[in-house]
Enzyme design. Sequence first.
Site, PDB file in Angstrom:
ATOM      1  CE  LYS A  72      29.130  32.134  26.386  1.00  0.00           C
ATOM      2  NZ  LYS A  72      29.935  31.034  26.918  1.00  0.00           N
ATOM      3  CG  ASP A 108      34.035  30.381  25.814  1.00  0.00           C
ATOM      4  OD1 ASP A 108      34.708  30.749  26.794  1.00  0.00           O
ATOM      5  OD2 ASP A 108      32.778  30.360  25.820  1.00  0.00           O
TER       6      ASP A 108
HETATM    7  P1  NAP Z   1      25.274  22.510  27.751  1.00  0.00           P
HETATM    8  O1  NAP Z   1      25.064  23.512  26.686  1.00  0.00           O
HETATM    9  O2  NAP Z   1      24.184  22.193  28.701  1.00  0.00           O
HETATM   10  O3  NAP Z   1      25.736  21.133  27.014  1.00  0.00           O
HETATM   11  C1  NAP Z   1      25.991  19.954  27.715  1.00  0.00           C
HETATM   12  C2  NAP Z   1      26.107  18.785  26.761  1.00  0.00           C
HETATM   13  O4  NAP Z   1      26.396  17.630  27.528  1.00  0.00           O
HETATM   14  C3  NAP Z   1      24.812  18.484  25.995  1.00  0.00           C
HETATM   15  O5  NAP Z   1      25.119  18.013  24.707  1.00  0.00           O
HETATM   16  C4  NAP Z   1      24.184  17.368  26.843  1.00  0.00           C
HETATM   17  O6  NAP Z   1      23.385  16.507  26.109  1.00  0.00           O
HETATM   18  C5  NAP Z   1      25.423  16.617  27.273  1.00  0.00           C
HETATM   19  N1  NAP Z   1      25.184  15.849  28.481  1.00  0.00           N
HETATM   20  C6  NAP Z   1      24.738  16.306  29.673  1.00  0.00           C
HETATM   21  N2  NAP Z   1      24.651  15.294  30.557  1.00  0.00           N
HETATM   22  C7  NAP Z   1      25.014  14.161  29.884  1.00  0.00           C
HETATM   23  C8  NAP Z   1      25.104  12.787  30.242  1.00  0.00           C
HETATM   24  N3  NAP Z   1      24.793  12.362  31.470  1.00  0.00           N
HETATM   25  N4  NAP Z   1      25.530  11.916  29.309  1.00  0.00           N
HETATM   26  C9  NAP Z   1      25.837  12.326  28.048  1.00  0.00           C
HETATM   27  N5  NAP Z   1      25.762  13.623  27.658  1.00  0.00           N
HETATM   28  C10 NAP Z   1      25.357  14.516  28.567  1.00  0.00           C
HETATM   29  O7  NAP Z   1      26.519  22.895  28.669  1.00  0.00           O
HETATM   30  P2  NAP Z   1      27.856  23.661  28.203  1.00  0.00           P
HETATM   31  O8  NAP Z   1      27.692  25.112  28.409  1.00  0.00           O
HETATM   32  O9  NAP Z   1      28.224  23.144  26.854  1.00  0.00           O
HETATM   33  O10 NAP Z   1      28.903  23.171  29.301  1.00  0.00           O
HETATM   34  C11 NAP Z   1      29.296  21.831  29.343  1.00  0.00           C
HETATM   35  C12 NAP Z   1      30.478  21.635  30.311  1.00  0.00           C
HETATM   36  O11 NAP Z   1      31.599  22.387  29.865  1.00  0.00           O
HETATM   37  C13 NAP Z   1      30.204  22.075  31.745  1.00  0.00           C
HETATM   38  O12 NAP Z   1      30.802  21.156  32.612  1.00  0.00           O
HETATM   39  C14 NAP Z   1      30.895  23.423  31.832  1.00  0.00           C
HETATM   40  O13 NAP Z   1      31.312  23.723  33.152  1.00  0.00           O
HETATM   41  C15 NAP Z   1      32.091  23.184  30.935  1.00  0.00           C
HETATM   42  N6  NAP Z   1      32.632  24.436  30.372  1.00  0.00           N
HETATM   43  C16 NAP Z   1      33.909  24.781  30.694  1.00  0.00           C
HETATM   44  C17 NAP Z   1      34.456  25.928  30.175  1.00  0.00           C
HETATM   45  C18 NAP Z   1      35.861  26.304  30.525  1.00  0.00           C
HETATM   46  O14 NAP Z   1      36.245  27.456  30.312  1.00  0.00           O
HETATM   47  N7  NAP Z   1      36.658  25.379  31.029  1.00  0.00           N
HETATM   48  C19 NAP Z   1      33.708  26.738  29.301  1.00  0.00           C
HETATM   49  C20 NAP Z   1      32.393  26.343  28.981  1.00  0.00           C
HETATM   50  C21 NAP Z   1      31.875  25.185  29.533  1.00  0.00           C
HETATM   51  P3  NAP Z   1      21.830  16.842  25.790  1.00  0.00           P
HETATM   52  O15 NAP Z   1      21.860  17.998  24.849  1.00  0.00           O
HETATM   53  O16 NAP Z   1      21.325  15.583  25.217  1.00  0.00           O
HETATM   54  O17 NAP Z   1      21.221  17.217  27.113  1.00  0.00           O
END
Ligand code: NAP
Length: 295
Positions: A72, A108
Site C-alpha cells: 500500500k 478507504d
Molecule cells: P496496524 O497498522 O497494525 O495498526 C494497528 C494499531 O493498533 C497500531 O497503532 C497499534 O499500536 C494499535 N494496537 C494494536 N494492538 C493494540 C493493543 N492491544 N492496545 C492498544 N493499541 C493496540 O493495523 P491497521 O491496518 O491499521 O488495522 C487495524 C484494524 O482496523 C484491524 O482490526 C483491521 O481489520 C481494521 N480495518 C478495517 C477496515 C475496514 O474496511 N473495516 C479497513 C482497514 C482496517 P502499535 O503501533 O503501538 O503497535
Amino acid sequence: MSTIAGTTKLLGVIGYPIEHTLSPLMHNAAIAHLGVDYVYLPLPIQPTDLEIALRGMAAVGVKGFNVTIPHKQAILSLLAEVSETAQAVGAVNTVWRTERGWAGTNTDVAGFLAPLQAHSQDWSQGCTVILGNGGAARAVVAGCGQHGCREVYVVGRNLDKLKAFQHSWQESPWPLQLHIHPWETLPDLLPHVGLLVNTTPVGMHPQVQASPVSEAAMVRLPRSAIAYDLIYTPNPTRFLQLAQEQGAITINGLEMLVQQGAAALRIWLQQPVPTQVMRQTLCQHLGLSGASGVN
Ligand code: NAP
C-alpha cells in the site's frame, strides 16, 4: 461467476499473502449482478516483484486493481498519478490505468466516511477521538480532514509512534489540528467525544471479549456520541456493545469494507455499482446479519 471469454477484462487485488482477502468474493458478486464482462482475481505478488508486476499487469491489459499489505505504501512511488487523498494517507488501495500509466487513490477514506454521512447526526461538532495510530487510523484522519473536522485526538500506546504519526500530518491538505494522547488519558477525553473510532485490532475475532475501552471508562461516553469500530467480526464487538449500553449510536467496520470496494468498482467500471449485493455477499460469507452496520 460470469462466463470468462476472450473479451473478459481483468481486475484484481495485489498483496502478499493474499489468500484471506474477501475482495474477490465481493467484486465478482457485483460483476455477476451487473452482467459486465469482467473478472476480479487475487494476485499474490512478493514485495521484491512489485515493479515488474506493475509492468506485467500493464502488458496484459489489466484495467485496475486493489492494493493491500505489504504494497500500500511502496506502490506510491511507482504510479504516474496519486490522488491528494492517497498522498495525505500515504497509502494507495485502488489503482487504474490511464494514458500516462497507473493512477492510484485511497478509497478507504470514502469507505470510512460513507456510514457517517448516511447518518443525520453532525458528529464533526463534538471532539473526534481515534484509538490507534496504524494504517487504518491514517484513512480515518484523512476522512475527518476531508469532512471538515478542525481537531482530532489520536490515542496510542507508543509515544514515539504517536509523535511520528502527528508529524506526518503537518503537510496535510486540510486545516486539521492533530493532538496525540497516551492511553492513560483516554478517560479524560471520553466525556467530550462526538465520534469515537477504534482502529486497533483489540476485540477482533477470536479475542471477542476484549475492548480497547474498559467498561468503567465507557460510562463517561456521552449518549449523543457515535462509536465506530473498524472491526467487522464479531458484530457487535465488545467495544460497540459497551457504547450501545451508554445509548450511543454504533457503526461496525463492515460498511467501510463494502463502501471502499464499491468506490473502487465505480472507478473501474464508470457506472453505478450494486452496493447491496456486495454487502449481502460479505454478510453471508461472514455469517453476519444483512443490516447496514449502523445501529
Ligand atoms: P496496524 O497498522 O497494525 O495498526 C494497528 C494499531 O493498533 C497500531 O497503532 C497499534 O499500536 C494499535 N494496537 C494494536 N494492538 C493494540 C493493543 N492491544 N492496545 C492498544 N493499541 C493496540 O493495523 P491497521 O491496518 O491499521 O488495522 C487495524 C484494524 O482496523 C484491524 O482490526 C483491521 O481489520 C481494521 N480495518 C478495517 C477496515 C475496514 O474496511 N473495516 C479497513 C482497514 C482496517 P502499535 O503501533 O503501538 O503497535
